[in-house]
Design an enzyme around this catalytic site. Sequence first.
Site, short mmCIF file in Angstrom:
data_model
loop_
_atom_site.label_atom_id
_atom_site.label_comp_id
_atom_site.label_asym_id
_atom_site.label_seq_id
_atom_site.Cartn_x
_atom_site.Cartn_y
_atom_site.Cartn_z
N HIS A 197 20.98 33.65 35.27
CA HIS A 197 22.39 33.98 35.53
C HIS A 197 23.11 34.24 34.21
CE1 HIS A 197 23.07 32.93 39.91
NE2 HIS A 197 21.77 32.73 39.73
N GLY A 198 24.32 34.81 34.32
CA GLY A 198 25.14 35.00 33.11
C GLY A 198 24.64 36.12 32.23
N ASP A 237 25.91 35.53 46.61
CA ASP A 237 25.72 34.86 45.32
C ASP A 237 26.55 33.56 45.27
OD1 ASP A 237 24.66 34.77 42.74
OD2 ASP A 237 26.36 35.82 41.85
N HIS A 238 25.99 32.52 44.68
CA HIS A 238 26.73 31.29 44.36
C HIS A 238 27.55 30.70 45.49
CE1 HIS A 238 25.81 30.58 40.21
NE2 HIS A 238 25.98 31.85 39.93
N THR A 249 30.22 39.97 35.14
CA THR A 249 31.48 40.18 34.39
C THR A 249 31.61 41.59 33.84
OG1 THR A 249 31.48 37.85 33.82
CG2 THR A 249 32.85 39.27 32.46
N HIS A 281 28.36 32.16 32.57
CA HIS A 281 29.15 33.19 33.25
C HIS A 281 30.31 33.63 32.36
CE1 HIS A 281 27.55 31.31 37.16
NE2 HIS A 281 27.01 32.50 37.07
N GLY A 282 30.71 34.86 32.49
CA GLY A 282 31.82 35.38 31.67
C GLY A 282 31.31 35.83 30.31
N ASN A 312 21.02 38.30 36.71
CA ASN A 312 22.32 38.51 37.35
C ASN A 312 23.35 39.04 36.35
OD1 ASN A 312 21.10 37.26 39.50
ND2 ASN A 312 22.77 35.82 39.87
P1 13P Z 1 27.96 37.26 34.23
O1 13P Z 1 29.28 37.40 34.91
O2 13P Z 1 28.05 36.43 33.01
O3 13P Z 1 27.30 38.56 34.00
O4 13P Z 1 27.03 36.43 35.23
C1 13P Z 1 26.85 36.90 36.52
C2 13P Z 1 26.09 35.95 37.35
O5 13P Z 1 25.30 35.16 36.86
C3 13P Z 1 26.32 35.99 38.78
O6 13P Z 1 25.61 35.04 39.47
#
Ligand code: 13P
Length: 286
Positions: free
Chosen positions: A206-207, A81-82, A231, A178-179, A228
């Site tokens: 994502h997020g 990922d990323h 967190t 994210h987060g 995805n």
């Molecule tokens: P979160 O941590 O906000 O759930 O997002 C995870 C993510 O997008 C990983 O690529």
Amino acid sequence: MIGNLWHMLKQADKENYAVPAFNYSDIWDLLAILDAAEEKRSPVIIASNPLVAKQIGIEICGAFGHALMQKAKIEVVHHLDHSTSVELCRQAIANKYPSVMIDASKYDLATNISMVNAVVLSAHKINVHVEAEIGRIRGMGIEGEYSGDDFLVQVDEAVDLVEKTNIDSLAIGIGTAHGFYQGKPEINFKRLQEIDQAVRIPLVLHGGTGIPHDDIRQAIALGINKVNIGTIIHCTYMNNMREELINAGPNPYTLDVVRPVMKKIGEVVSYWIDTCGSASKSQGGI
Ligand code: 13P
């Protein structure tokens, strides 16, 4: 079984669900994710972010990811990922990851395209799936940080990236972060719809952590095929670990602490599988 991500995402698109991708940190949350996915008979993506992949070692991650995919009764895809590094993507490809993400979204479009092409060139030789990103994922999380206002994906840029590379799926900046969210997430569903109409490949949200169930369902209805979640997995792991350790007394044994924590992680994973609508969708032979 090792899942075919092209097939998994196409199936999800056809049947109006999303394949969930969970970020793991070590073997215990990884096993908890797989146990829950197997229980729900859901196809699943297990994702290592670059911090985890480097800390454990990409060879070790690749090896246990591969063994776990083979052992699972459901379709599992191990994903990097990323990665902001082409080299790390190449290492993952060489270590049996069937899927990698090259995240060059912080660069200008031309640089993004050229980095993505470099990864696609290595990946497609051995049928590895490539996800790229356009627009920005906001917020402060372990998988990335971005606090600017120009996060929203532009339709023409998304089309350009898809046409000038041979990517397999596309993560898009539509307001998710994210987060944990400060307040309610503001997802630009209109832009999602425009992108879905403009490009033909699967779209990735994502997020996931903190996005309400109904918003996830709407995003899926408008074209998202992969969601995805990171967190909430990390925090469920650590917060429950703390709780267990406080209650355990002196000199606890690892597995006595870890087993109830895995159960809690499993509950979170089950919730997300239900939200994504992927329960009972595995083509695996259970
Ligand atoms: P979160 O941590 O906000 O759930 O997002 C995870 C993510 O997008 C990983 O690529």
